[in-house]
Motif scaffolding. Structure first.
Motif, PDB file in Angstrom:
ATOM      1  N   LEU A 146       3.117  33.717  47.225  1.00 21.13           N
ATOM      2  CA  LEU A 146       3.206  32.257  47.148  1.00 21.13           C
ATOM      3  C   LEU A 146       2.714  31.757  45.791  1.00 21.13           C
ATOM      4  CD1 LEU A 146       3.673  29.446  48.309  1.00 21.13           C
ATOM      5  CD2 LEU A 146       1.399  29.576  49.346  1.00 21.13           C
ATOM      6  N   ALA A 147       1.592  32.287  45.326  1.00 19.03           N
ATOM      7  CA  ALA A 147       1.056  31.858  44.028  1.00 19.03           C
ATOM      8  C   ALA A 147       2.013  32.222  42.894  1.00 19.03           C
ATOM      9  CB  ALA A 147      -0.316  32.499  43.792  1.00 19.03           C
ATOM     10  N   GLN A 148       2.659  33.377  42.992  1.00 18.85           N
ATOM     11  CA  GLN A 148       3.633  33.755  41.970  1.00 18.85           C
ATOM     12  C   GLN A 148       4.828  32.813  41.974  1.00 18.85           C
ATOM     13  OE1 GLN A 148       4.351  37.800  43.093  1.00 18.85           O
ATOM     14  NE2 GLN A 148       2.567  38.598  41.993  1.00 18.85           N
ATOM     15  N   TYR A 149       5.244  32.404  43.165  1.00 21.96           N
ATOM     16  CA  TYR A 149       6.343  31.438  43.248  1.00 21.96           C
ATOM     17  C   TYR A 149       5.934  30.099  42.631  1.00 21.96           C
ATOM     18  CZ  TYR A 149       9.103  27.660  45.131  1.00 21.96           C
ATOM     19  OH  TYR A 149       9.837  26.515  45.232  1.00 21.96           O
ATOM     20  N   LEU A 150       4.748  29.614  43.000  1.00 22.05           N
ATOM     21  CA  LEU A 150       4.291  28.333  42.448  1.00 22.05           C
ATOM     22  C   LEU A 150       4.120  28.412  40.935  1.00 22.05           C
ATOM     23  CD1 LEU A 150       1.693  27.277  45.183  1.00 22.05           C
ATOM     24  CD2 LEU A 150       4.020  26.436  44.863  1.00 22.05           C
ATOM     25  N   SER A 151       3.687  29.571  40.450  1.00 18.08           N
ATOM     26  CA  SER A 151       3.578  29.756  39.002  1.00 18.08           C
ATOM     27  C   SER A 151       4.951  29.658  38.346  1.00 18.08           C
ATOM     28  CB  SER A 151       2.934  31.117  38.699  1.00 18.08           C
ATOM     29  OG  SER A 151       2.900  31.354  37.304  1.00 18.08           O
ATOM     30  N   ALA A 187      -0.437  29.084  34.606  1.00 16.62           N
ATOM     31  CA  ALA A 187      -1.482  30.085  34.352  1.00 16.62           C
ATOM     32  C   ALA A 187      -2.499  30.106  35.495  1.00 16.62           C
ATOM     33  CB  ALA A 187      -2.178  29.784  33.028  1.00 16.62           C
ATOM     34  N   GLU A 188      -2.802  28.926  36.056  1.00 14.83           N
ATOM     35  CA  GLU A 188      -3.749  28.854  37.168  1.00 14.83           C
ATOM     36  C   GLU A 188      -3.205  29.578  38.399  1.00 14.83           C
ATOM     37  OE1 GLU A 188      -5.768  25.414  40.015  1.00 14.83           O
ATOM     38  OE2 GLU A 188      -4.879  24.871  38.084  1.00 14.83           O
ATOM     39  N   GLN A 189      -1.939  29.347  38.720  1.00 15.41           N
ATOM     40  CA  GLN A 189      -1.348  30.004  39.886  1.00 15.41           C
ATOM     41  C   GLN A 189      -1.232  31.514  39.680  1.00 15.41           C
ATOM     42  OE1 GLN A 189      -0.778  28.805  42.823  1.00 15.41           O
ATOM     43  NE2 GLN A 189      -1.342  26.700  42.295  1.00 15.41           N
ATOM     44  N   SER A 190      -0.975  31.946  38.465  1.00 14.98           N
ATOM     45  CA  SER A 190      -0.944  33.390  38.181  1.00 14.98           C
ATOM     46  C   SER A 190      -2.314  34.013  38.417  1.00 14.98           C
ATOM     47  CB  SER A 190      -0.501  33.632  36.735  1.00 14.98           C
ATOM     48  OG  SER A 190       0.845  33.236  36.539  1.00 14.98           O
ATOM     49  N   LEU A 191      -3.368  33.270  38.064  1.00 14.91           N
ATOM     50  CA  LEU A 191      -4.727  33.745  38.316  1.00 14.91           C
ATOM     51  C   LEU A 191      -4.991  33.856  39.810  1.00 14.91           C
ATOM     52  CD1 LEU A 191      -7.590  34.505  37.484  1.00 14.91           C
ATOM     53  CD2 LEU A 191      -8.091  32.060  37.214  1.00 14.91           C
ATOM     54  N   ALA A 222      -5.564  37.219  44.897  1.00 14.62           N
ATOM     55  CA  ALA A 222      -5.024  37.702  46.165  1.00 14.62           C
ATOM     56  C   ALA A 222      -4.710  39.192  46.100  1.00 14.62           C
ATOM     57  CB  ALA A 222      -3.774  36.906  46.530  1.00 14.62           C
ATOM     58  N   ASN A 223      -4.231  39.644  44.949  1.00 13.21           N
ATOM     59  CA  ASN A 223      -3.945  41.076  44.797  1.00 13.21           C
ATOM     60  C   ASN A 223      -5.226  41.910  44.872  1.00 13.21           C
ATOM     61  OD1 ASN A 223      -1.143  40.949  44.568  1.00 13.21           O
ATOM     62  ND2 ASN A 223      -1.225  40.537  42.376  1.00 13.21           N
ATOM     63  N   ILE A 224      -6.334  41.361  44.385  1.00 14.65           N
ATOM     64  CA  ILE A 224      -7.614  42.056  44.527  1.00 14.65           C
ATOM     65  C   ILE A 224      -7.977  42.177  46.001  1.00 14.65           C
ATOM     66  CG2 ILE A 224     -10.101  41.849  44.126  1.00 14.65           C
ATOM     67  CD1 ILE A 224      -9.500  40.692  41.401  1.00 14.65           C
ATOM     68  N   GLY A 225      -7.770  41.099  46.762  1.00 16.12           N
ATOM     69  CA  GLY A 225      -8.041  41.145  48.189  1.00 16.12           C
ATOM     70  C   GLY A 225      -7.213  42.197  48.895  1.00 16.12           C
ATOM     71  N   GLN A 229      -8.990  39.599  35.014  1.00 18.85           N
ATOM     72  CA  GLN A 229      -9.724  39.271  33.797  1.00 18.85           C
ATOM     73  C   GLN A 229      -8.774  38.834  32.680  1.00 18.85           C
ATOM     74  OE1 GLN A 229     -13.116  39.064  33.586  1.00 18.85           O
ATOM     75  NE2 GLN A 229     -12.887  39.369  35.800  1.00 18.85           N
ATOM     76  N   ARG A 230      -7.634  39.485  32.605  1.00 21.80           N
ATOM     77  CA  ARG A 230      -6.642  39.089  31.593  1.00 21.80           C
ATOM     78  C   ARG A 230      -6.141  37.669  31.861  1.00 21.80           C
ATOM     79  NH1 ARG A 230      -1.250  39.144  31.965  1.00 21.80           N
ATOM     80  NH2 ARG A 230      -1.226  40.581  33.735  1.00 21.80           N
ATOM     81  N   LEU A 231      -5.868  37.364  33.126  1.00 27.00           N
ATOM     82  CA  LEU A 231      -5.327  36.054  33.468  1.00 27.00           C
ATOM     83  C   LEU A 231      -6.373  34.952  33.336  1.00 27.00           C
ATOM     84  CD1 LEU A 231      -3.091  37.174  36.440  1.00 27.00           C
ATOM     85  CD2 LEU A 231      -2.323  36.228  34.263  1.00 27.00           C
TER      86      LEU A 231
END
Length: 497
Positions: free
Chosen positions: A157-162, A296-300, A305-308, A369-371
């Motif tokens: 979802l965050a990737q889509y919003l990004s 950039a915020e949504q990519s972060l 979520a990927n860490i989770g 950290q990159r994002l």
């Protein structure tokens, strides 16, 4: 009785799966928080206007010139970068819908026939057997006890919003680029017209000097100076012709078609008097609405979520598969009560030795950290851009006023120089210098007007543009009662139905 027992088993299985859907609400990823960027709290020194109080007009309202709006509409239809961004957004929306469905049990039905031949060594005969099956079952559903599936859905979802914000950013860039290209073309045309008018004036002066020379009033030096002035302006006109052609080509590239095929008003080619009304001081939080910052915020958030999901992969996962239906060697008796069958196959996966899980977690953390750094960089760049453009506003106002005064002064100077020359009180060189200086001051005024307009357009883009939707009539007038106040969040989130 066997049929009732099978039905109860499937019902219990479905109820168990449904009750555990809520277990996916757990998340093992970091909380979604905006990083603090090292920027000033506001633009300006007076009491700042808050983010909530700050709005910009929709681009259809912001550009009062009907021709500019026509060019922008054409560019939005044909721009390949925008089409790519829209297609990518649609692709990521589909990926999110697919990932989201994994959070819920999938029920599938199947009707099949299996024909097989027995092995004599196993069955004692080689009979051909037909088996008919009609079943409804739970298709490999993972109980999301530790939020892995839910985290993957949140990431999608965050990737889509990004991507939606990235598309908005591309659209805003196309709008600003097209407007600047159109006004650059108009400005180049104005400069070329001024050069043509000046060249005509120089030709008249040259003819006058020739006549004065023929009557013995002017000298050969006057004629040579007039010829040099005419040649100088001719060379300048050629440069303006090249600039005009280049500006026309750049505009046609953006709109995707020749200007001759665009229905715009050729009698209304002018530099628009366009101003961006802003308060003296604005909160720097307005930058948080810029599409590139939101992307950039949504990519972060996707990285969080990927860490989770990577952390949840270290824990056991339980998968449920089961079905209920009927099986028979005769199709006619397939749905009889004594033909019912069911199966329930829970499985548990326990990671023991899997270095790849730690590597995946390390990758997810590194991406986060990159994002974070990319988000901070986007905010800092946005602040720098807006600060510079807002600082330019006052200097352009002063420069315009000075150039207008200069043009008036040079026109007066030329008038006096011509009068002195005709009275025999000055050489023709003084007239030529006054002519050239007037021409230069007029060109400088045109360039400053164009630069100020470009600064206004760039500032509109740098502040994130407007999100309202408005319509115009065929005459180019704003229709009343058609504005909508939908926010990007309300329009960009995919439908979950």
């Amino acid at each position: 009785m066997s049929n009732n027992r099978g039905t109860k088993t499937l019902t219990s299985l479905t109820a168990l799966a449904a009750s555990l859907v809520l277990s996916g609400c757990i998340s093992m990823g970091p909380a979604n928080e905006r990083p603090e960027a090292a920027i000033e709290k506001s633009f300006g020194e007076q009491t700042e206007v808050s983010h909530a109080e700050f709005t910009l007009e929709a681009w259809q309202q912001f550009f009062p010139d009907a021709n500019a709006r026509i060019m922008i509409e054409e560019a939005l239809k044909s721009n390949t970068d925008l089409r790519i961004a829209i297609a990518r957004m649609a692709e990521l929306e589909g990926r999110y819908q697919i990932q989201r469905e994994n959070r819920f049990p999938a029920i599938g039905g199947e009707v099949n026939q299996v024909r097989s031949q027995n092995s004599i060594n196993v069955q004692g005969n080689d009979n051909i057997v037909d088996v008919y099956n009609a079943k409804v079952g739970l298709v490999s559903y993972e109980l999301d006890l530790f939020g892995r599936v839910n985290s993957l859905s949140d990431a999608a979802l965050a990737q889509y919003l990004s991507s939606a914000e990235a598309t908005r950013s591309v659209k805003l860039s196309v709008i600003a680029q097209t407007a600047n290209a159109y006004y650059s073309w108009v400005s180049a045309k104005r400069s070329l017209n001024l050069a043509e008018q000046t060249l005509t004036s120089r030709k008249d002066s040259l003819d006058l000097i020739q006549k004065r020379l023929d009557t013995g009033i002017a000298s050969e030096l006057d004629l040579a100076q007039a010829e040099a002035s005419f040649a100088t302006v001719s060379a300048q006109k050629a440069r303006f012709e090249r600039a005009h052609a280049a500006a026309k080509s750049a505009l046609e590239l953006l709109i995707g078609k020749p200007l001759s095929t665009v229905p715009f008003n050729k009698e209304q080619l002018r530099i628009a008097e366009m101003a961006l009304e802003l308060p003296e001081s604005i909160s720097s939080e307005v930058l948080l609405s810029r599409p590139d910052v939101l992307s950039a915020e949504q990519s972060l958030y996707a990285a969080n979520a990927n860490i989770g999901a990577a952390r949840a992969a270290f824990f056991p996962s339980i998968t449920l598969t089961g079905d209920y239906g009927y099986s028979s060697t005769e199709f006619d008796s397939l749905f009889e009560s004594n033909s019912n069958s069911w199966s329930f196959m829970p499985s548990i996966r326990i990671p023991i030795f899997n270095n790849g899980l730690q590597a995946n977690l390390d990758i997810a953390k590194a991406q986060q950290q990159r994002l974070i750094a990319e988000y901070e960089k986007a905010v800092q760049q946005a602040f720098s851009e807006v600060y510079q453009l807002m600082s330019n506003r006052t200097t352009y106002d002063s420069e315009l006023e000075a150039n207008r005064s200069l043009v008036k002064a040079q026109a007066k100077r030329l008038q006096l120089a011509e009068a002195k020359y005709k009275a025999g009180l000055a050489s023709y060189l003084e007239v030529l210098n006054a002519q050239q200086d007037k021409f230069s001051s007029e060109q400088a005024l045109l360039e400053t007007e164009r630069a100020q307009l470009a600064n206004v357009i760039s500032l509109y883009k740098a502040l994130g543009g407007g999100d309202k939707v408005v319509n115009y009539t065929a005459e180019g007038k704003l229709e009343t009662g058609v504005e909508t106040g939908e926010s990007p969040e309300e329009t960009s989130k995919p439908n979950d139905d």
